[in-house]
Scaffold this motif. Structure first.
Motif, PDB file in Angstrom:
ATOM      1  N   GLY A   1    -116.142  -7.706 -72.623  1.00 13.50           N
ATOM      2  CA  GLY A   1    -115.081  -8.526 -72.419  1.00 13.50           C
ATOM      3  C   GLY A   1    -114.766  -8.936 -71.020  1.00 13.50           C
ATOM      4  O   GLY A   1    -114.779  -8.137 -70.098  1.00 13.50           O
ATOM      5  N   HIS A   2    -114.857 -10.017 -70.834  1.00 15.55           N
ATOM      6  CA  HIS A   2    -114.575 -10.725 -69.440  1.00 15.55           C
ATOM      7  C   HIS A   2    -113.379 -11.561 -69.146  1.00 15.55           C
ATOM      8  O   HIS A   2    -113.534 -12.405 -68.200  1.00 15.55           O
ATOM      9  CB  HIS A   2    -115.775 -11.462 -69.137  1.00 15.55           C
ATOM     10  N   GLU A   3    -112.729 -11.732 -70.102  1.00 18.13           N
ATOM     11  CA  GLU A   3    -111.388 -12.834 -70.155  1.00 18.13           C
ATOM     12  C   GLU A   3    -110.059 -11.841 -70.108  1.00 18.13           C
ATOM     13  O   GLU A   3    -109.727 -11.184 -70.933  1.00 18.13           O
ATOM     14  CB  GLU A   3    -111.305 -13.501 -71.126  1.00 18.13           C
ATOM     15  N   CYS A   4    -109.253 -12.117 -69.063  1.00 22.83           N
ATOM     16  CA  CYS A   4    -107.920 -11.348 -69.156  1.00 22.83           C
ATOM     17  C   CYS A   4    -106.971 -11.884 -67.973  1.00 22.83           C
ATOM     18  O   CYS A   4    -107.418 -12.724 -67.086  1.00 22.83           O
ATOM     19  CB  CYS A   4    -108.133  -9.935 -69.003  1.00 22.83           C
ATOM     20  N   ILE A   5    -105.836 -11.903 -68.319  1.00 24.57           N
ATOM     21  CA  ILE A   5    -104.717 -11.894 -67.386  1.00 24.57           C
ATOM     22  C   ILE A   5    -103.812 -10.855 -67.165  1.00 24.57           C
ATOM     23  O   ILE A   5    -103.887  -9.932 -68.271  1.00 24.57           O
ATOM     24  CB  ILE A   5    -103.688 -13.237 -67.790  1.00 24.57           C
TER      25      ILE A   5
ATOM     26  N   LEU B   1    -104.112 -17.300 -70.422  1.00 24.77           N
ATOM     27  CA  LEU B   1    -105.174 -16.542 -70.714  1.00 24.77           C
ATOM     28  C   LEU B   1    -106.526 -17.371 -71.202  1.00 24.77           C
ATOM     29  O   LEU B   1    -107.490 -17.048 -70.421  1.00 24.77           O
ATOM     30  CB  LEU B   1    -105.094 -15.681 -72.140  1.00 24.77           C
ATOM     31  N   ALA B   2    -106.464 -18.355 -71.468  1.00 25.30           N
ATOM     32  CA  ALA B   2    -107.497 -19.315 -71.962  1.00 25.30           C
ATOM     33  C   ALA B   2    -108.024 -20.097 -70.707  1.00 25.30           C
ATOM     34  O   ALA B   2    -109.235 -20.534 -70.701  1.00 25.30           O
ATOM     35  CB  ALA B   2    -106.970 -20.690 -72.703  1.00 25.30           C
ATOM     36  N   LEU B   3    -107.291 -19.870 -69.571  1.00 31.03           N
ATOM     37  CA  LEU B   3    -107.634 -20.232 -68.006  1.00 31.03           C
ATOM     38  C   LEU B   3    -108.729 -19.547 -67.577  1.00 31.03           C
ATOM     39  O   LEU B   3    -109.727 -19.871 -66.855  1.00 31.03           O
ATOM     40  CB  LEU B   3    -106.497 -20.662 -67.283  1.00 31.03           C
ATOM     41  N   SER B   4    -108.875 -18.278 -68.185  1.00 33.55           N
ATOM     42  CA  SER B   4    -109.592 -17.479 -67.363  1.00 33.55           C
ATOM     43  C   SER B   4    -110.983 -17.587 -67.988  1.00 33.55           C
ATOM     44  O   SER B   4    -111.931 -17.095 -67.048  1.00 33.55           O
ATOM     45  CB  SER B   4    -109.239 -15.848 -67.899  1.00 33.55           C
ATOM     46  N   ASP B   5    -111.189 -18.328 -68.610  1.00 36.08           N
ATOM     47  CA  ASP B   5    -112.581 -18.964 -69.093  1.00 36.08           C
ATOM     48  C   ASP B   5    -112.806 -19.957 -69.990  1.00 36.08           C
ATOM     49  O   ASP B   5    -113.112 -21.327 -69.332  1.00 36.08           O
ATOM     50  CB  ASP B   5    -113.509 -17.761 -69.935  1.00 36.08           C
ATOM     51  N   VAL B   6    -112.369 -19.866 -71.189  1.00 37.89           N
ATOM     52  CA  VAL B   6    -112.682 -21.489 -72.239  1.00 37.89           C
ATOM     53  C   VAL B   6    -112.093 -22.495 -71.685  1.00 37.89           C
ATOM     54  O   VAL B   6    -112.849 -23.547 -71.637  1.00 37.89           O
ATOM     55  CB  VAL B   6    -112.240 -20.916 -73.726  1.00 37.89           C
ATOM     56  N   MET B   7    -110.898 -22.415 -71.129  1.00 38.75           N
ATOM     57  CA  MET B   7    -110.455 -23.797 -70.763  1.00 38.75           C
ATOM     58  C   MET B   7    -111.064 -24.343 -69.514  1.00 38.75           C
ATOM     59  O   MET B   7    -111.455 -25.458 -69.335  1.00 38.75           O
ATOM     60  CB  MET B   7    -108.906 -23.699 -70.625  1.00 38.75           C
ATOM     61  N   ALA B   8    -111.340 -23.445 -68.693  1.00 40.62           N
ATOM     62  CA  ALA B   8    -112.225 -23.781 -67.339  1.00 40.62           C
ATOM     63  C   ALA B   8    -113.748 -24.046 -67.758  1.00 40.62           C
ATOM     64  O   ALA B   8    -114.032 -25.137 -67.022  1.00 40.62           O
ATOM     65  CB  ALA B   8    -112.113 -22.922 -66.521  1.00 40.62           C
ATOM     66  N   THR B   9    -114.283 -23.504 -68.815  1.00 34.29           N
ATOM     67  CA  THR B   9    -115.440 -23.723 -69.166  1.00 34.29           C
ATOM     68  C   THR B   9    -115.684 -25.228 -69.809  1.00 34.29           C
ATOM     69  O   THR B   9    -116.328 -26.027 -69.668  1.00 34.29           O
ATOM     70  CB  THR B   9    -116.067 -22.523 -69.936  1.00 34.29           C
ATOM     71  N   GLY B  10    -114.706 -25.608 -70.764  1.00 35.05           N
ATOM     72  CA  GLY B  10    -114.678 -26.674 -71.417  1.00 35.05           C
ATOM     73  C   GLY B  10    -114.545 -27.797 -70.215  1.00 35.05           C
ATOM     74  O   GLY B  10    -115.155 -28.946 -70.341  1.00 35.05           O
TER      75      GLY B  10
ATOM     76  N   MET C   1    -128.746 -33.789 -67.535  1.00 33.15           N
ATOM     77  CA  MET C   1    -128.246 -32.797 -67.805  1.00 33.15           C
ATOM     78  C   MET C   1    -127.657 -32.001 -66.763  1.00 33.15           C
ATOM     79  O   MET C   1    -128.232 -31.903 -65.646  1.00 33.15           O
ATOM     80  CB  MET C   1    -129.303 -31.813 -68.475  1.00 33.15           C
ATOM     81  N   ALA C   2    -126.419 -31.409 -66.892  1.00 34.51           N
ATOM     82  CA  ALA C   2    -125.946 -30.747 -65.819  1.00 34.51           C
ATOM     83  C   ALA C   2    -124.858 -29.911 -66.243  1.00 34.51           C
ATOM     84  O   ALA C   2    -124.395 -29.942 -67.418  1.00 34.51           O
ATOM     85  CB  ALA C   2    -125.097 -31.703 -64.801  1.00 34.51           C
ATOM     86  N   GLY C   3    -124.595 -28.763 -65.696  1.00 34.19           N
ATOM     87  CA  GLY C   3    -123.735 -27.554 -66.116  1.00 34.19           C
ATOM     88  C   GLY C   3    -124.326 -26.354 -65.696  1.00 34.19           C
ATOM     89  O   GLY C   3    -125.109 -26.059 -64.911  1.00 34.19           O
ATOM     90  N   GLY C   4    -123.547 -25.408 -66.742  1.00 33.67           N
ATOM     91  CA  GLY C   4    -124.060 -23.926 -66.306  1.00 33.67           C
ATOM     92  C   GLY C   4    -122.755 -23.078 -66.396  1.00 33.67           C
ATOM     93  O   GLY C   4    -121.629 -23.860 -66.921  1.00 33.67           O
ATOM     94  N   MET C   5    -122.680 -21.872 -65.842  1.00 38.14           N
ATOM     95  CA  MET C   5    -121.826 -21.008 -65.693  1.00 38.14           C
ATOM     96  C   MET C   5    -120.513 -21.625 -64.878  1.00 38.14           C
ATOM     97  O   MET C   5    -120.901 -22.307 -63.612  1.00 38.14           O
ATOM     98  CB  MET C   5    -122.058 -19.700 -64.868  1.00 38.14           C
ATOM     99  N   ALA C   6    -119.475 -21.798 -65.526  1.00 38.81           N
ATOM    100  CA  ALA C   6    -118.446 -22.623 -64.739  1.00 38.81           C
ATOM    101  C   ALA C   6    -117.821 -21.923 -63.740  1.00 38.81           C
ATOM    102  O   ALA C   6    -117.592 -20.688 -63.547  1.00 38.81           O
ATOM    103  CB  ALA C   6    -117.167 -22.671 -65.780  1.00 38.81           C
ATOM    104  N   PRO C   7    -117.584 -22.579 -62.408  1.00 34.62           N
ATOM    105  CA  PRO C   7    -116.873 -22.039 -61.454  1.00 34.62           C
ATOM    106  C   PRO C   7    -115.215 -22.114 -61.792  1.00 34.62           C
ATOM    107  O   PRO C   7    -114.629 -22.955 -61.151  1.00 34.62           O
ATOM    108  CB  PRO C   7    -117.281 -23.132 -60.239  1.00 34.62           C
ATOM    109  N   VAL C   8    -115.049 -21.195 -62.297  1.00 38.91           N
ATOM    110  CA  VAL C   8    -113.720 -20.840 -62.754  1.00 38.91           C
ATOM    111  C   VAL C   8    -112.443 -21.263 -61.818  1.00 38.91           C
ATOM    112  O   VAL C   8    -111.600 -21.997 -61.833  1.00 38.91           O
ATOM    113  CB  VAL C   8    -113.169 -20.016 -63.716  1.00 38.91           C
ATOM    114  N   ARG C   9    -112.711 -20.619 -60.445  1.00 44.97           N
ATOM    115  CA  ARG C   9    -111.739 -20.585 -59.659  1.00 44.97           C
ATOM    116  C   ARG C   9    -111.429 -21.977 -58.946  1.00 44.97           C
ATOM    117  O   ARG C   9    -110.650 -22.482 -58.818  1.00 44.97           O
ATOM    118  CB  ARG C   9    -112.149 -19.727 -58.251  1.00 44.97           C
ATOM    119  N   ARG C  10    -112.434 -22.865 -58.892  1.00 43.26           N
ATOM    120  CA  ARG C  10    -112.296 -24.210 -58.330  1.00 43.26           C
ATOM    121  C   ARG C  10    -111.476 -24.937 -59.199  1.00 43.26           C
ATOM    122  O   ARG C  10    -110.755 -25.652 -58.910  1.00 43.26           O
ATOM    123  CB  ARG C  10    -113.894 -24.777 -58.723  1.00 43.26           C
TER     124      ARG C  10
END
Lengths: 338, 338
Positions: free
Chosen positions: A58-62, A142-151, A281-290
């Motif tokens: 598990g890597h997502e939390c608030i 909570l969604a901001l910790s990964d999925v929203m930032a990744t989308g 093609m571009a992308g990869g692991m999201a820089p969430v903090r940005r």
């Protein structure tokens, strides 16, 4: 503490593990308010990734800051924070370039489905709210910790622009957040590829203007019809399988970009086709903090409500059932409350 | 007419073939002033591409209009024109998007190494000069028909920006033109990867600030040193082999883009590495017509002199020797005069 652990494919447990401890002055410990299960957690669950038996998952939390290291100056015990799944110092050359996911001090949340989580590089990574947020906001935050930032990252990488036509491949939580991101960025037409009615409903609520239920070649033909044979101005690939990638390149117009954020598994990129069609093609692991400050503002103002992707909430102790529900596609995304 | 033909790998001839004829109202016939041999012509010459014995070869030329179809309204017999190797109507949705290389009426020059060449979609494709150009300008104008526009496309695709650090992989004519493009676009540092002194010299004249003679891992390590471990802001891949692609991704900083214009041969893209590093890829067959007006202006004003890439000029009849010279790397690029 109580934490979700993985022992083998399909073997998820909730058990007692040692509490995380601060070992570096830049660390902080978060008392988890809410954590969740990610589509990428299903890779090891399904046996596609290596597993070290007994590891927390598990890597997502608030949550609320419980303890800070001596160099954590920007946060204090009691602050409510969003924890990006990828921790960063936010000062190195890569961070300054907007690539916090390549930080020289990169860290990862390792126990997001647990009572406590350790954040390395707390100063650089965390973003706090003013006081405790309303309970109703918990899923969206909570969604901001990964999925929203990744989308969001998929949409940025694909170069989504005002007025454009966007195709989103994948109707998992990230794909749905990609729809939301594209709509928020002003795309005129957002085509979501989804066969599942509950997901189609959320896609529409997030701003999808068209739904394509067909997959593969038929799906690509349908999108060709919808775009007068031209293809999409931007494509968000939010799955990571070879099929999804092939579909993404099939529907991309010449000169466009496929933004990809699904961890690639068994993918062979169609380099000749990319060359012939000039599809990048571009992308990869999201820089969430940005993206966090902007996404937090949009969430608090009610402009976006990514928490809609959570369609099942369980107590932490029922984490194994959460995995089963997501694996069997009975749930889109499962929120866990310690 | 006299034309260069290919019969088998290594078997290049100059022989009598039928003159091209106008079959569509959008066609024009060009009397070739100068043609040339492309690095990509070496793929069939070396047996890496299929060959139809007796086919004419050569897709780059400039010359004077000899005859036009009934719908060619923008050009007249006697006009001196640059012939983009990829012909386009310059009006379809792809052309308007800047992707003339994906034109719905795409055509290709098929006898650039000959006395005459047919241009389909003459109105959309050709760009003319005011009167006959100086003889001294012939090599640079010829370079615009492919290599300079292709090097430029690599730089555009890679997102070269003012003040940035650019690495160019490949020291063929296209790679050298990529150096020129990057310098012209304001890159502060242009690192050319080249082991060959004559090519290093041209790279320097084109604006390379650093030369890296090492290849593969050693080359990547050298570039890491030169960029304080960060990598390049933009990478131009101008070869098309798997080694070149691997080097390009190895030297690209996280968040940057590899612009690729070498026709891929045996390339397997490192998708996991692209994901982990957030390094994108963009490019393909250059939309030459898109860049021609700007490149012609830069050439006529003396701002760029891409003709430097021609280091051997031969009469058309000696075309086979031109191929040998390029194959053996005795020449960078061979200009042929009918």
């Amino acid at each position: 503490m109580r934490a979700t652990t993985i022992h083998a494919p399909g073997d998820i447990r909730v058990e007692e593990v040692p509490d995380p401890v601060i070992t570096k002055p830049t660390d902080a410990i978060i008392k988890v308010t809410a954590g969740c299960i990610c589509g990428s957690d299903l890779w090891p669950y399904r046996g596609h990734n290596d597993i070290t038996a007994g590891d927390t998952i598990g890597h997502e939390c608030i949550g609320v800051i419980e303890e800070v290291g001596s160099e954590v100056t920007d946060f204090a015990v009691g602050d409510f924070v969003i924890v990006p799944f990828d921790h960063c110092d936010n000062t190195c050359a890569h961070c300054r370039y907007g690539m916090q996911s390549a930080c020289v001090n990169l860290g990862m949340t390792a126990s997001g489905q647990a009572e406590y989580a350790l954040v390395t590089q707390a100063n650089g990574s965390l973003v706090k709210t003013d006081g405790m947020p309303d309970e109703a906001l918990v899923p969206s935050l909570l969604a901001l910790s990964d999925v929203m930032a990744t989308g969001w990252h998929a949409a940025v990488a694909a170069g989504v622009r005002k007025g454009g036509t966007v195709v989103v491949v994948g109707d998992g939580a990230v794909g749905l957040c990609g729809v939301l991101a594209a709509a928020q960025m002003g795309a005129e037409r957002v085509i979501a590829m989804s066969r599942h009615e509950p997901r189609q409903d959320i896609a529409r609520q997030f701003g999808a203007t068209d739904i394509v239920a067909e997959r593969g070649r038929e799906g690509a033909a349908r999108i060709a019809d919808l775009t007068e044979g031209i293809g999409a101005d931007a494509v968000l690939e939010c799955v990571g399988t070879d099929d999804a990638i092939k579909t993404a390149f099939a529907v991309a117009r010449p000169g466009s970009t496929v933004g990809f954020v699904g961890v690639p598994h068994g993918v062979e990129l169609p380099v000749r086709k990319m060359f012939q069609k000039n599809v990048g093609m571009a992308g990869g692991m999201a820089p969430v903090r940005r993206y966090l400050p902007e996404l937090l503002e949009l969430t608090l103002s009610g402009a976006i409500n990514p928490g809609l992707v959570f369609d099942l909430t369980l107590p932490l102790e029922e984490s194994p059932e959460g995995y089963r529900a997501m694996d069997e596609r009975r749930a889109i995304k499962v929120l866990l409350r310690p």
